[in-house]
Design a protein around this motif. Sequence first.
Motif, PDB file in Angstrom:
ATOM      1  N   ILE A  22     -77.837  18.833  52.420  1.00 51.77           N
ATOM      2  CA  ILE A  22     -78.806  18.521  51.637  1.00 51.77           C
ATOM      3  C   ILE A  22     -78.240  17.451  50.795  1.00 51.77           C
ATOM      4  N   SER A  23     -80.163  17.031  49.870  1.00 58.40           N
ATOM      5  CA  SER A  23     -79.539  15.841  49.595  1.00 58.40           C
ATOM      6  C   SER A  23     -78.893  15.877  47.726  1.00 58.40           C
ATOM      7  N   VAL A  24     -79.317  14.650  47.165  1.00 55.98           N
ATOM      8  CA  VAL A  24     -78.535  14.454  46.106  1.00 55.98           C
ATOM      9  C   VAL A  24     -79.299  15.475  44.936  1.00 55.98           C
ATOM     10  N   THR A  25     -81.041  15.106  45.348  1.00 63.02           N
ATOM     11  CA  THR A  25     -81.690  16.242  44.766  1.00 63.02           C
ATOM     12  C   THR A  25     -81.944  17.260  45.116  1.00 63.02           C
ATOM     13  N   GLU A  26     -81.347  18.168  46.096  1.00 64.42           N
ATOM     14  CA  GLU A  26     -81.370  19.187  46.304  1.00 64.42           C
ATOM     15  C   GLU A  26     -80.329  20.340  45.850  1.00 64.42           C
ATOM     16  N   LEU A  27     -79.465  19.446  45.844  1.00 65.04           N
ATOM     17  CA  LEU A  27     -77.816  20.154  44.664  1.00 65.04           C
ATOM     18  C   LEU A  27     -78.006  19.794  43.732  1.00 65.04           C
ATOM     19  N   GLY A  28     -79.328  19.320  42.728  1.00 59.20           N
ATOM     20  CA  GLY A  28     -79.628  19.068  41.184  1.00 59.20           C
ATOM     21  C   GLY A  28     -78.351  18.318  40.332  1.00 59.20           C
ATOM     22  N   ILE A  29     -78.179  17.877  41.175  1.00 59.50           N
ATOM     23  CA  ILE A  29     -77.360  15.941  40.260  1.00 59.50           C
ATOM     24  C   ILE A  29     -77.898  15.037  40.056  1.00 59.50           C
ATOM     25  N   VAL A  30     -79.270  15.111  40.869  1.00 59.27           N
ATOM     26  CA  VAL A  30     -79.702  13.914  40.153  1.00 59.27           C
ATOM     27  C   VAL A  30     -81.194  14.710  38.776  1.00 59.27           C
ATOM     28  N   ARG A  31     -81.146  14.132  37.316  1.00 58.49           N
ATOM     29  CA  ARG A  31     -81.511  15.541  36.443  1.00 58.49           C
ATOM     30  C   ARG A  31     -82.307  13.926  36.131  1.00 58.49           C
ATOM     31  N   GLU A  32     -82.877  13.164  36.479  1.00 56.57           N
ATOM     32  CA  GLU A  32     -84.003  12.086  35.240  1.00 56.57           C
ATOM     33  C   GLU A  32     -83.558  10.674  35.864  1.00 56.57           C
ATOM     34  N   VAL A  33     -85.246  10.166  35.916  1.00 57.86           N
ATOM     35  CA  VAL A  33     -85.469   9.215  36.464  1.00 57.86           C
ATOM     36  C   VAL A  33     -86.673   8.589  36.022  1.00 57.86           C
ATOM     37  N   GLU A  34     -86.001   7.216  35.348  1.00 62.98           N
ATOM     38  CA  GLU A  34     -86.769   6.375  34.348  1.00 62.98           C
ATOM     39  C   GLU A  34     -87.745   4.939  34.890  1.00 62.98           C
ATOM     40  N   LEU A  35     -88.263   4.596  34.582  1.00 63.42           N
ATOM     41  CA  LEU A  35     -88.404   3.303  34.883  1.00 63.42           C
ATOM     42  C   LEU A  35     -87.808   2.292  33.260  1.00 63.42           C
ATOM     43  N   ARG A  36     -87.441   1.457  32.568  1.00 66.98           N
ATOM     44  CA  ARG A  36     -86.552   0.692  31.915  1.00 66.98           C
ATOM     45  C   ARG A  36     -86.625  -0.431  32.127  1.00 66.98           C
ATOM     46  N   GLY A  38     -87.758  -2.959  33.836  1.00 66.27           N
ATOM     47  CA  GLY A  38     -88.719  -3.407  34.699  1.00 66.27           C
ATOM     48  C   GLY A  38     -87.401  -3.027  36.016  1.00 66.27           C
ATOM     49  N   GLY A  39     -86.779  -2.006  35.579  1.00 69.69           N
ATOM     50  CA  GLY A  39     -85.869  -1.334  36.825  1.00 69.69           C
ATOM     51  C   GLY A  39     -85.575   0.122  37.148  1.00 69.69           C
ATOM     52  N   LEU A  40     -85.125   0.530  37.286  1.00 69.61           N
ATOM     53  CA  LEU A  40     -85.015   2.547  37.336  1.00 69.61           C
ATOM     54  C   LEU A  40     -83.155   2.843  37.127  1.00 69.61           C
ATOM     55  N   HIS A  41     -83.826   3.636  36.274  1.00 65.75           N
ATOM     56  CA  HIS A  41     -82.404   4.627  35.732  1.00 65.75           C
ATOM     57  C   HIS A  41     -82.410   5.841  36.051  1.00 65.75           C
ATOM     58  N   VAL A  42     -81.141   5.879  36.719  1.00 63.94           N
ATOM     59  CA  VAL A  42     -80.967   7.396  36.980  1.00 63.94           C
ATOM     60  C   VAL A  42     -80.262   8.098  36.723  1.00 63.94           C
ATOM     61  N   VAL A  43     -80.542   8.628  36.460  1.00 68.52           N
ATOM     62  CA  VAL A  43     -78.963  10.569  35.844  1.00 68.52           C
ATOM     63  C   VAL A  43     -78.417  10.953  36.654  1.00 68.52           C
ATOM     64  N   VAL A  44     -77.613  10.800  36.326  1.00 71.41           N
ATOM     65  CA  VAL A  44     -76.597  12.457  37.481  1.00 71.41           C
ATOM     66  C   VAL A  44     -76.353  12.768  36.820  1.00 71.41           C
ATOM     67  N   THR A  45     -75.608  14.288  36.912  1.00 68.35           N
ATOM     68  CA  THR A  45     -74.687  14.866  36.428  1.00 68.35           C
ATOM     69  C   THR A  45     -73.669  16.037  37.300  1.00 68.35           C
ATOM     70  N   PRO A  46     -72.803  14.985  37.784  1.00 63.56           N
ATOM     71  CA  PRO A  46     -71.811  16.279  38.685  1.00 63.56           C
ATOM     72  C   PRO A  46     -71.833  16.622  38.596  1.00 63.56           C
ATOM     73  N   THR A  47     -70.489  17.681  40.430  1.00 58.03           N
ATOM     74  CA  THR A  47     -70.863  18.969  40.543  1.00 58.03           C
ATOM     75  C   THR A  47     -69.616  19.069  39.288  1.00 58.03           C
ATOM     76  N   TYR A  48     -69.031  18.751  39.210  1.00 56.84           N
ATOM     77  CA  TYR A  48     -67.795  19.038  37.773  1.00 56.84           C
ATOM     78  C   TYR A  48     -66.876  18.044  37.399  1.00 56.84           C
ATOM     79  N   SER A  49     -66.707  17.824  36.284  1.00 55.43           N
ATOM     80  CA  SER A  49     -66.281  16.715  36.061  1.00 55.43           C
ATOM     81  C   SER A  49     -65.117  15.556  36.761  1.00 55.43           C
ATOM     82  N   GLY A  50     -64.522  16.354  37.059  1.00 55.08           N
ATOM     83  CA  GLY A  50     -63.373  15.391  38.398  1.00 55.08           C
ATOM     84  C   GLY A  50     -63.804  15.836  39.493  1.00 55.08           C
TER      85      GLY A  50
END
Length: 162
Positions: A22-36, A38-50
């Motif tokens: 499964i991909s990181v998007t299918e797992l739901g850990i990629v939350r946001e992708v923004e143009l920022r 001149g580049g990209l800013h990606v927000v991820v939330t891990p499955t748990y903090s550790g």
Amino acid sequence: MLTQSQAWKVLEAVPDPEIPVISVTELGIVREVELRNGGLHVVVTPTYSGCPATEVIAQSIRDALVDAGAGAVTVETRLAPAWTTDWITDTAKEKLRAYGIAPPGGDAPVGPQPVRFVPRKLACPRCGSTDTVRLSQFGSTACKALYRCQSCLEPFEYFKPI
């Protein structure tokens, strides 16, 4: 430079390092992708903090986007709101089952729920039997538990709902 939709498409091909089917998007850990800037800013939330794979995931995301022509890529780890198994796509749940991992079941109930003291019986992802027993609260990672099917005698992991 990539567009947001192109970046999402690239991320759909980045596998989770612990569950490569499964991909990181299918797992739901990629939350946001923004143009920022001149580049990209990606927000991820891990499955748990550790989660020990957090840094590997961030590097895989950076590498895939840079290789696709994104330019500068920043990856932010955001712990709130906490990741939930509700974020796993239905396609990913089927891929987990085919891979031999019992996915978390059903939609999360809305509102207050009664406390249940009788554990739910899991269906074996190999033969479908619900004659299963938990061997360990933790499987190969803390987000999975280890079970065995009493019918086909095969062990399997269960992606614990969070």
